[in-house]
Design a protein around this motif. Sequence first.
Motif, PDB file in Angstrom:
ATOM      1  N   ARG A 239       2.554   4.492  -1.508  1.00 38.79           N
ATOM      2  CA  ARG A 239       2.264   5.323  -2.671  1.00 38.79           C
ATOM      3  C   ARG A 239       3.523   5.525  -3.514  1.00 38.79           C
ATOM      4  NH1 ARG A 239       1.185  11.866  -2.998  1.00 38.79           N
ATOM      5  NH2 ARG A 239       1.443  11.978  -5.274  1.00 38.79           N
ATOM      6  N   PHE A 240       4.656   5.720  -2.858  1.00 41.12           N
ATOM      7  CA  PHE A 240       5.855   6.127  -3.581  1.00 41.12           C
ATOM      8  C   PHE A 240       6.785   4.953  -3.891  1.00 41.12           C
ATOM      9  CE2 PHE A 240       4.694  10.147  -1.432  1.00 41.12           C
ATOM     10  CZ  PHE A 240       4.581  10.948  -2.567  1.00 41.12           C
TER      11      PHE A 240
ATOM     12  N   GLU B  80      -3.415   1.267  -4.753  1.00 42.23           N
ATOM     13  CA  GLU B  80      -2.909   0.590  -5.940  1.00 42.23           C
ATOM     14  C   GLU B  80      -1.744  -0.305  -5.539  1.00 42.23           C
ATOM     15  OE1 GLU B  80      -4.060   0.743  -9.037  1.00 42.23           O
ATOM     16  OE2 GLU B  80      -5.678   2.118  -8.490  1.00 42.23           O
ATOM     17  N   SER B  81      -1.766  -1.542  -5.968  1.00 40.22           N
ATOM     18  CA  SER B  81      -0.669  -2.446  -5.639  1.00 40.22           C
ATOM     19  C   SER B  81       0.236  -2.625  -6.850  1.00 40.22           C
ATOM     20  CB  SER B  81      -1.198  -3.816  -5.195  1.00 40.22           C
ATOM     21  OG  SER B  81      -1.985  -4.393  -6.220  1.00 40.22           O
TER      22      SER B  81
ATOM     23  N   TRP C 277       3.771   2.511 -12.884  1.00 40.22           N
ATOM     24  CA  TRP C 277       3.758   3.442 -11.746  1.00 40.22           C
ATOM     25  C   TRP C 277       3.897   4.876 -12.263  1.00 40.22           C
ATOM     26  CZ3 TRP C 277       1.824   1.078  -7.943  1.00 40.22           C
ATOM     27  CH2 TRP C 277       1.829   1.613  -6.655  1.00 40.22           C
TER      28      TRP C 277
ATOM     29  N   SER D 176       4.485   9.624  -8.514  1.00 39.93           N
ATOM     30  CA  SER D 176       4.642   8.764  -7.339  1.00 39.93           C
ATOM     31  C   SER D 176       6.022   8.094  -7.327  1.00 39.93           C
ATOM     32  CB  SER D 176       3.541   7.698  -7.301  1.00 39.93           C
ATOM     33  OG  SER D 176       2.270   8.290  -7.099  1.00 39.93           O
TER      34      SER D 176
ATOM     35  N   ASP E  24       3.359   7.914   2.782  1.00 44.44           N
ATOM     36  CA  ASP E  24       2.069   8.176   2.154  1.00 44.44           C
ATOM     37  C   ASP E  24       1.604   6.863   1.532  1.00 44.44           C
ATOM     38  OD1 ASP E  24      -0.173   9.422   1.300  1.00 44.44           O
ATOM     39  OD2 ASP E  24       0.808  10.790  -0.109  1.00 44.44           O
ATOM     40  N   TYR E  25       0.289   6.714   1.335  1.00 43.49           N
ATOM     41  CA  TYR E  25      -0.241   5.409   0.962  1.00 43.49           C
ATOM     42  C   TYR E  25      -1.132   5.479  -0.279  1.00 43.49           C
ATOM     43  CZ  TYR E  25       1.432   4.631   5.658  1.00 43.49           C
ATOM     44  OH  TYR E  25       2.242   4.584   6.760  1.00 43.49           O
ATOM     45  N   SER E  26      -1.265   4.325  -0.899  1.00 42.14           N
ATOM     46  CA  SER E  26      -2.117   4.182  -2.066  1.00 42.14           C
ATOM     47  C   SER E  26      -2.740   2.794  -2.031  1.00 42.14           C
ATOM     48  CB  SER E  26      -1.298   4.354  -3.357  1.00 42.14           C
ATOM     49  OG  SER E  26      -2.053   3.969  -4.481  1.00 42.14           O
TER      50      SER E  26
ATOM     51  N   HIS F  86       0.807  -1.226   0.000  1.00 45.42           N
ATOM     52  CA  HIS F  86       0.000   0.000   0.000  1.00 45.42           C
ATOM     53  C   HIS F  86       0.843   1.279   0.000  1.00 45.42           C
ATOM     54  CE1 HIS F  86      -3.497  -2.415   0.316  1.00 45.42           C
ATOM     55  NE2 HIS F  86      -3.342  -2.751   1.580  1.00 45.42           N
TER      56      HIS F  86
END
Length: 386
Positions: free
Chosen positions: A58-59, A260-261, A126, A130, A256-258, A56
């Motif tokens: 983000r970067f 998207e995997s 990606w 990010s 920071d989180y996302s 999870h």
Amino acid sequence: MWALLRSKSTSWNLVERIIFPAPLATYTIDSFPDELILIPREDGQEVPCLFLPFKHARFLIIYFHTNAEDLGLCYSFATTLRDLFQVNVLAVEYPGYGICPGRTDEAGIMANAVCALRFATETIGWPLDSIKLFGRSLGTGPTVALAVEYEVAGIILVSPFLSIRSLFRSQVGLLAEMIDDRFSNESLAAQIRSPTLIIHGQLDALIPMEHGRLIYESIPTRKMMVCPGNMEHNTSLLRNVGTFVLPMTQFFSLPDYSFESIEVPHWVFPALSQRIDEKVAEEAEAAMAWHQAERGNLESSLSPIEAEAAALAAATSAVRGLYSAGRGASQGLLPATQPLLRILGSNLAHLPDEGSEREHNGQAGQVGLWLGSNPIPGSCDRFSEL
């Protein structure tokens, strides 16, 4: 001097051997299961990289190490970087370092750097906003060069240098003018468009802090410079929390989180690629033998054209299966499938067209209908479009 003598650099250029000492490899292809990947370059070479995902995150940080280490020596720092800031990490090897083939020079390093970034954006998908680029010492060269071409989420430069010639000038004076320049960070810095964090120790005797300061002044975008008073060139970035950790978290608002995997294709993992290659080679041999046998069996009951059409259909089906299984392992048809392609390429001209094939009864007629609904390209060069 000892580093020069022990260097496995293939260059006879003394300057290149000093800049790129290429230490003896500290890892093998089996050292980091499920973390070491091989990214194919356009020229057929493969770039060893460490890929360290964080769920999870983000970067994605693409890391370029110093000139005195390889992926084995920077593995501990890369994993700490991932866990501390909760980011995905892609650490890139240089040609001539570790298990990466090739000559260590500016062109080779840049080829690997561009390959890694394109893998991140095109293969993994990606987004640039990010991705952060991180270079230390020699690694600031490819980092700055990429930062000029791509606007990313952030740039981290630790102990950056103005250029290789400027670096030598601070050590040997006017003799540096005899050296061809490489990695002109000073002239490129003004073109950086991404937020940039620079960390340069005041006690750095190898790359004077003045190099970092001049680069900082040239950068036109949002920036921050940290100059620890007790930091030398090789001082650990993690020894003092105020040196690296706090600036990273404050300047870039990490973590920071996302949701998207990151999905990494199986073919970049060397062990799996090798297994696929072996399996495909086996199946290709079996398919070739079957094609010859099937053609002989059919010739007794069908006309030569009908027999060839039926056998070719079976061989084509086999190649389709092999291509599907091996697509990832080499970004295209594996060498093992080439004999089958030669069979198809040399015999396609003998096949009747779709209309006349439909006039026949039995197996050859079915083959004609199948070929009509799934046209086979008339050239082996285009067979990869299947």
